[in-house]
Design an enzyme around this catalytic site. Structure first.
Site, short mmCIF file in Angstrom:
data_model
loop_
_atom_site.label_atom_id
_atom_site.label_comp_id
_atom_site.label_asym_id
_atom_site.label_seq_id
_atom_site.Cartn_x
_atom_site.Cartn_y
_atom_site.Cartn_z
N ARG A 44 1.03 -1.48 0.01
CA ARG A 44 0.03 0.04 0.24
C ARG A 44 0.78 1.52 -0.17
O ARG A 44 0.69 2.63 -0.10
CB ARG A 44 -1.01 -0.25 1.24
CG ARG A 44 -2.20 -1.05 0.77
CD ARG A 44 -2.91 -1.21 1.77
NE ARG A 44 -2.08 -2.09 3.63
CZ ARG A 44 -2.66 -1.89 4.38
NH1 ARG A 44 -3.93 -1.34 4.88
NH2 ARG A 44 -2.06 -2.52 5.85
N ASP A 50 -1.94 -20.77 16.82
CA ASP A 50 -0.65 -20.00 15.95
C ASP A 50 0.47 -21.33 15.46
O ASP A 50 0.90 -21.80 14.94
CB ASP A 50 0.52 -19.05 17.23
CG ASP A 50 1.28 -18.16 17.13
OD1 ASP A 50 0.86 -17.88 15.72
OD2 ASP A 50 2.36 -18.58 17.07
N LYS A 92 15.27 -21.66 23.29
CA LYS A 92 14.51 -21.88 21.58
C LYS A 92 14.92 -23.30 21.39
O LYS A 92 16.21 -23.59 21.22
CB LYS A 92 15.04 -20.80 21.40
CG LYS A 92 14.50 -21.40 19.26
CD LYS A 92 14.45 -20.17 18.70
CE LYS A 92 14.03 -20.13 17.27
NZ LYS A 92 12.28 -20.78 17.50
N GLU A 116 10.12 -21.35 23.52
CA GLU A 116 10.86 -20.25 23.28
C GLU A 116 11.12 -19.37 23.76
O GLU A 116 10.11 -20.00 24.85
CB GLU A 116 9.53 -19.64 22.11
CG GLU A 116 9.41 -20.54 20.84
CD GLU A 116 8.63 -20.06 19.11
OE1 GLU A 116 8.17 -18.18 19.95
OE2 GLU A 116 7.99 -19.93 18.88
N HIS A 137 2.09 -26.02 13.24
CA HIS A 137 3.64 -26.92 12.53
C HIS A 137 3.41 -27.97 13.99
O HIS A 137 4.21 -29.55 13.07
CB HIS A 137 4.46 -25.61 13.96
CG HIS A 137 5.03 -24.23 13.04
ND1 HIS A 137 4.51 -24.04 11.71
CD2 HIS A 137 4.82 -23.33 13.11
CE1 HIS A 137 4.03 -22.81 11.46
NE2 HIS A 137 4.52 -22.00 12.55
N LYS A 161 11.53 -27.51 6.93
CA LYS A 161 13.17 -27.89 8.33
C LYS A 161 13.46 -28.87 7.87
O LYS A 161 12.78 -30.15 7.68
CB LYS A 161 12.64 -27.23 9.35
CG LYS A 161 12.06 -26.29 9.81
CD LYS A 161 11.85 -25.99 11.54
CE LYS A 161 11.46 -25.05 11.62
NZ LYS A 161 12.71 -23.70 11.64
N ASP A 200 3.55 -24.24 5.47
CA ASP A 200 3.76 -24.31 6.50
C ASP A 200 5.63 -24.38 6.91
O ASP A 200 5.52 -25.34 6.73
CB ASP A 200 2.95 -25.63 7.69
CG ASP A 200 3.70 -26.18 8.90
OD1 ASP A 200 3.81 -25.47 9.66
OD2 ASP A 200 2.43 -26.04 10.03
N HIS A 201 6.04 -23.39 7.66
CA HIS A 201 7.23 -23.08 7.32
C HIS A 201 8.22 -24.53 7.96
O HIS A 201 9.49 -24.63 7.75
CB HIS A 201 8.53 -22.10 7.98
CG HIS A 201 8.09 -21.26 9.00
ND1 HIS A 201 7.25 -21.23 10.29
CD2 HIS A 201 9.32 -21.92 9.96
CE1 HIS A 201 7.31 -21.35 11.14
NE2 HIS A 201 8.94 -21.04 10.88
N LYS A 213 5.94 -19.76 24.80
CA LYS A 213 6.43 -18.08 24.53
C LYS A 213 7.38 -18.42 26.83
O LYS A 213 7.18 -19.02 27.43
CB LYS A 213 6.34 -17.06 24.44
CG LYS A 213 4.91 -17.45 23.33
CD LYS A 213 6.22 -17.17 22.05
CE LYS A 213 5.40 -17.17 20.88
NZ LYS A 213 5.91 -17.07 19.76
N LYS A 218 0.33 -18.75 6.81
CA LYS A 218 -0.47 -18.99 7.80
C LYS A 218 -0.83 -17.23 8.22
O LYS A 218 0.36 -16.97 8.45
CB LYS A 218 -0.02 -19.74 8.75
CG LYS A 218 1.17 -19.49 9.66
CD LYS A 218 1.63 -20.42 10.71
CE LYS A 218 0.80 -19.84 11.84
NZ LYS A 218 1.51 -19.00 12.79
C1 BG6 Z 1 5.31 -18.75 14.06
C2 BG6 Z 1 4.75 -18.28 14.79
O1 BG6 Z 1 5.07 -19.70 12.80
O2 BG6 Z 1 6.56 -19.64 13.72
C3 BG6 Z 1 5.46 -17.34 15.69
O3 BG6 Z 1 3.51 -17.32 14.22
C4 BG6 Z 1 6.93 -18.25 16.14
O4 BG6 Z 1 4.57 -16.95 17.20
C5 BG6 Z 1 7.45 -18.70 14.53
O5 BG6 Z 1 8.08 -17.88 17.09
C6 BG6 Z 1 8.93 -20.11 14.84
O6 BG6 Z 1 9.02 -20.21 13.93
P1 BG6 Z 1 10.71 -20.70 13.87
O7 BG6 Z 1 10.46 -21.34 12.95
O8 BG6 Z 1 11.53 -19.71 14.78
O9 BG6 Z 1 10.39 -21.87 15.20
#
Ligand code: BG6
Length: 509
Positions: A58, A253, A362, A233, A258, A199, A194-195, A357, A165
């Site tokens: 935008r 989330d 992590k 995390e 995931h 991995k 879905d990342h 969280k 997502k």
């Molecule tokens: C995201 C969530 O999809 O994945 C976040 O919205 C989360 O809240 C993140 O922190 C974690 O991804 P990764 O790859 O850092 O474990």
């Protein structure tokens, strides 16, 4: 040597050059993940020649301004560093297109711009549309693309859409979004990202299970006592995320997508083949086999919020004191679940899952806890832990380890658990690519294996909705309480209780 399963998948289809149109191009995802991923693919020679990027957003800005802003972030976050020469070559193919998401003429302008770029190009007019905006604009974007014909292919090109997502906020909204997506693009051209599936170690779960002879025969309730999936995390609500997060919570989330994806890779039956649908059919089946949570939420799910605490020596505020979080919020930044699968393989084997969280560090890992050996021979020798545990470390320090008992050297018999350990970094000697690199290449290759299918997403929501309903949808007096834990600790005692009741405990990480 690369992961052989990925080699097989990638060798089936080569990624094809295309124009990637990113909606929401001024956002964090584009700057921190998508552009650095494309830059790294370009530097490694993996990005097909002729690939272009158009950022659609935008704010007013020129192509040059957009490139400069992207370069600034790439310098900070690119995993392979930032070479000015490489960047300049790459940045020549980046463009910016300004428009409101609701403004049809902006999409007509985009169509004209695409046609111009494609006019003198030898490659087919392939287009990959990436929805990276805030989700409330997805409907508008899809509808305007349909009205202006951007979803149609021309010549011998293809048009695909990648949807980020959150894919809905419950079953109803996911179904609605799915019908809008599928009214614009065929399911085969739809890539719900879905990342976690990108991995490296998540992809390796299938190789571990099905390319080795030793695991599958014991991958069942005769040999496995229980499974734990932990995603911890240490971050809280940095970067203004609170506004979104407080409407979502850990369950929506992270678990709906995931963690249920990791779960299904661990628990699914062997697929009939390695095709996208072969694999996704099995993932859907196991999600459908989850024992319903209705009426059992209180005893199988714990939700919690962190209170003020210390992380890495720094005092951090509690969840309700974070920026953009309601002071009386009932959203959970921590969840622990006890899942049961109703099928022959898993009957009686609990799957414990926790995500939080502001935990001490992590780390994401899956551990398979095997049953103890028969109580003869060595059972009277004292040991700190008796069970064999297979651990799949998703991140960091990606790898797999197996814990077993060993005799301590010396004249008497004394035993201690030891680890057989495989580390990606030392075995393969190179960093794994970022998940987004893998997934973008797959979308360009037309390989949907690592993307969620419509029924996968909807069945996951069907399950999650039952827990949300138990927490928010019933008479307030019947709702389970919100537990608490100080930031920097491993979650609430109620989550420990969830396992203690079954005579088990969380793995120490
Ligand atoms: C995201 C969530 O999809 O994945 C976040 O919205 C989360 O809240 C993140 O922190 C974690 O991804 P990764 O790859 O850092 O474990």
């Amino acid at each position: 040597m690369d992961n052989p399963f990925r080699e097989f998948l990638v060798s089936r289809n080569a990624p094809e050059p295309c124009t990637i149109v990113i909606f929401g191009a001024t956002g964090d995802l584009t700057h921190r993940k998508l552009i650095p991923a494309l830059y790294n693919m370009h530097s490694a020679g993996d990005l097909p020649a002729g690939t272009r990027v158009i950022g659609f957003a935008r704010r007013e800005k020129s192509h040059e301004q957009f490139r400069t802003e992207l370069a600034e972030m790439n310098r900070k976050v690119s995993r392979s560093g930032h070479s000015e020469d490489d960047w300049n070559l790459f940045a020549n193919s980046i463009f910016y297109h300004q428009s409101e998401f609701q403004d049809e003429s902006g999409y007509q302008g985009l169509s004209t711009f695409l046609a111009e770029l494609e006019k003198d190009c030898a490659n087919p007019p392939n287009r990959l549309y990436y929805l990276a905006s805030a989700p409330e604009f997805f409907d508008d974007i899809l509808e305007k693309m349909r009205v202006t014909g951007l979803n149609e292919t021309s010549g011998n090109g293809w048009a695909r859409v990648v949807v980020e997502k959150p894919f809905g906020t419950d079953l109803k909204t996911a179904q609605r979004l799915n019908s809008i997506v599928n009214a614009t693009f065929d399911e085969k051209d739809t890539y719900r990202i879905d990342h976690y599936l990108g991995k490296e170690t998540a992809q390796n779960i299938m190789v571990l299970r099905f390319a080795n002879a030793i695991f599958e025969p014991i991958w069942n309730n005769r040999h496995i006592d229980h499974v734990q999936i932990t995603c911890a995390e240490n971050l809280g609500m940095e970067g203004g995320r609170g506004g979104y997060y407080d409407t979502a919570g850990a369950l929506r989330d992270m678990v709906q997508n995931h963690l249920l994806q990791l779960f299904s890779l661990i628990a699914m039956e062997p697929p009939v083949d390695l095709s996208a649908d072969g694999i996704r059919d099995e993932k859907v089946k196991v999600i459908k086999s989850l024992r319903p949570m209705e009426g059992r939420v209180g005893e199988n799910a714990v939700r919690a919020q962190y209170t003020e605490g210390t992380i890495l020596g720094e005092v951090v505020p509690g969840y309700r004191q974070e920026d953009r979080i309601a002071p009386n919020s009932m959203t959970e930044p921590y969840v622990a679940l006890r899942l049961q699968i109703q099928n022959w393989r898993w009957e009686g084997v609990p799957f414990y899952m926790r995500m939080g969280k502001r935990l001490p560090k992590k780390v994401t890992e899956i551990s398979i806890h095997f049953k103890e050996p028969p109580g003869v021979l060595f059972s009277h020798f004292p040991v700190t832990a008796r069970e064999n545990v297979l651990t799949i470390r998703i991140q960091p320090d990606e790898g797999i380890s197996l814990r077993m008992l060993s005799k301590i050297p010396g004249p008497s018999i004394r035993m201690e658990p030891v680890k057989m350990d495989f580390h990606y970094s030392s075995s393969f000697g190179k960093a794994s690519p970022e998940a987004y690199e893998r997934l973008l290449l797959d979308a360009m290759a037309g390989d949907a294996t690592l993307f969620a299918r419509r029924d996968e997403v909807e069945n996951a929501w069907h399950f999650i909705d039952q827990i949300e309903h138990g927490w928010h949808g019933v008479d307030e007096t019947l709702q389970p309480p919100m537990a608490e834990y100080p930031a920097g600790t491993w979650g609430p005692t109620e989550a420990d209780e969830l396992l203690h009741r079954d005579g088990r405990r969380w793995r120490r990480l």
